[in-house]
Write a protein that holds these residues in place. Structure first.
Motif, PDB file in Angstrom:
ATOM      1  N   GLN A  60       0.826  -1.198   0.000  1.00  0.00           N
ATOM      2  CA  GLN A  60       0.000   0.000   0.000  1.00  0.00           C
ATOM      3  C   GLN A  60       0.862   1.250   0.000  1.00  0.00           C
ATOM      4  O   GLN A  60       0.515   2.266  -0.581  1.00  0.00           O
ATOM      5  CB  GLN A  60      -0.917  -0.015   1.230  1.00  0.00           C
ATOM      6  N   LYS A  61       2.045   1.167   0.658  1.00  0.00           N
ATOM      7  CA  LYS A  61       2.939   2.311   0.792  1.00  0.00           C
ATOM      8  C   LYS A  61       4.212   2.094  -0.003  1.00  0.00           C
ATOM      9  O   LYS A  61       4.704   0.977  -0.100  1.00  0.00           O
ATOM     10  CB  LYS A  61       3.323   2.528   2.269  1.00  0.00           C
ATOM     11  N   GLY A  62       4.747   3.167  -0.556  1.00  0.00           N
ATOM     12  CA  GLY A  62       6.050   3.081  -1.183  1.00  0.00           C
ATOM     13  C   GLY A  62       7.151   3.090  -0.131  1.00  0.00           C
ATOM     14  O   GLY A  62       6.922   3.429   1.033  1.00  0.00           O
ATOM     15  N   GLY A  63       8.353   2.701  -0.537  1.00  0.00           N
ATOM     16  CA  GLY A  63       9.497   2.757   0.365  1.00  0.00           C
ATOM     17  C   GLY A  63       9.585   1.655   1.376  1.00  0.00           C
ATOM     18  O   GLY A  63      10.374   1.735   2.322  1.00  0.00           O
ATOM     19  N   VAL A  64       8.794   0.588   1.215  1.00  0.00           N
ATOM     20  CA  VAL A  64       8.816  -0.497   2.196  1.00  0.00           C
ATOM     21  C   VAL A  64       9.837  -1.579   1.854  1.00  0.00           C
ATOM     22  O   VAL A  64      10.005  -2.540   2.601  1.00  0.00           O
ATOM     23  CB  VAL A  64       7.421  -1.147   2.352  1.00  0.00           C
ATOM     24  N   LEU A 123       1.526  -0.184   9.544  1.00  0.00           N
ATOM     25  CA  LEU A 123       0.400  -0.979  10.017  1.00  0.00           C
ATOM     26  C   LEU A 123      -0.928  -0.311   9.656  1.00  0.00           C
ATOM     27  O   LEU A 123      -1.891  -0.985   9.286  1.00  0.00           O
ATOM     28  CB  LEU A 123       0.494  -1.194  11.523  1.00  0.00           C
ATOM     29  N   ASP A 124      -0.969   1.016   9.743  1.00  0.00           N
ATOM     30  CA  ASP A 124      -2.198   1.738   9.392  1.00  0.00           C
ATOM     31  C   ASP A 124      -2.540   1.587   7.911  1.00  0.00           C
ATOM     32  O   ASP A 124      -3.711   1.697   7.523  1.00  0.00           O
ATOM     33  CB  ASP A 124      -2.043   3.228   9.725  1.00  0.00           C
ATOM     34  N   ALA A 125      -1.514   1.344   7.082  1.00  0.00           N
ATOM     35  CA  ALA A 125      -1.744   1.243   5.638  1.00  0.00           C
ATOM     36  C   ALA A 125      -2.144  -0.160   5.206  1.00  0.00           C
ATOM     37  O   ALA A 125      -2.534  -0.359   4.049  1.00  0.00           O
ATOM     38  CB  ALA A 125      -0.485   1.670   4.889  1.00  0.00           C
ATOM     39  N   LEU A 126      -2.057  -1.133   6.101  1.00  0.00           N
ATOM     40  CA  LEU A 126      -2.296  -2.522   5.708  1.00  0.00           C
ATOM     41  C   LEU A 126      -3.753  -2.879   5.398  1.00  0.00           C
ATOM     42  O   LEU A 126      -3.999  -3.679   4.493  1.00  0.00           O
ATOM     43  CB  LEU A 126      -1.784  -3.478   6.795  1.00  0.00           C
TER      44      LEU A 126
END
Length: 221
Positions: free
Chosen positions: A9-13, A121-124
């Motif tokens: 969901q997020k970039g940079g992971v 975690l909020d983006a999961l």
């Protein structure tokens, strides 16, 4: 042929790190591997271009690279299957695009790289909803975990385990970006290093998961 999708969901992971490290590890284990980069940022594609710069035109790099559009992915996978490819690793863009659900149903396994932070975690939930709707087996891959004992990681791990399987982590190691700068991987620049050990553990996990899933057809619940 097995298809593993790396979704986030997020970039940079660290998704592209996981893709290239797993791709080279699988190739070293004797698999014929193709990377597919669906991310407009083209991180996996750029890494592969650095890796193959100067290679003869008639060379067959392993892992190889394919760049189909999402709409053409089913036919591209059919071609790769007929060509005798063993493993396809699909790097996807961050956020929940409309086409991701269809791509997920084509995969045998989805990896969800996740940093042990509250923001991650909020983006999961959004990506998890899409994965669960697709019905494809998945596993979390903790990424960029601080070396040594990490209170944050230890707190996050049981939360992830409540939602699904959790793969061995890839910790925050200098070997990953250093190797990527010239198209290599941690397993190649420091084969006895901690990063290489972690990649080997992650590859064994993925290989075992694919074996456990057996001949399950993509999209089957």
């Amino acid at each position: 042929m097995r298809v593993v999708m790396v979704a986030k969901q997020k970039g940079g992971v660290g998704a592209s790190t996981a893709v290239r490290e797993l791709g080279v590890a699988a190739a070293a284990a004797g698999k014929r591997v193709i990377l597919i980069d669906l991310d407009a940022q083209g991180t996996s594609r750029s890494w592969w271009n650095r890796r193959t710069a100067g290679m003869p035109d008639d060379g067959e790099p392993n892992p190889g690279l394919a760049l189909p559009s999402p709409a053409n992915l089913p036919s591209a996978l059919d071609e790769l299957r007929r060509a005798g490819i063993d493993l396809v690793l699909v790097d996807t863009p961050p956020s929940v695009h409309d086409y991701l659900g269809a791509v997920m149903r084509l995969a045998h396994l989805i990896l969800l790289p996740t940093r042990p932070t509250t923001d991650d975690l909020d983006a999961l939930p959004a990506i998890l909803d899409l994965v669960e709707e697709a019905g494809t087996p998945f596993a979390f891959v903790p990424m960029q975990v601080p070396p040594g004992r990490s209170r944050l990681y230890e707190d996050v791990l049981p939360m992830l385990a409540q939602r699904g399987r959790v793969a061995p982590p890839l910790r925050l190691r200098a070997d990953f970006p250093v190797a990527a700068a010239d198209g290599r991987t941690a397993t190649e620049i420091a084969p006895r290093g901690k990063g290489a050990e972690e990649v080997a553990d992650l590859w064994r996990f993925v290989e075992a998961e694919l074996a456990r899933l057996g001949r399950r057809k993509p999209g089957a619940a």
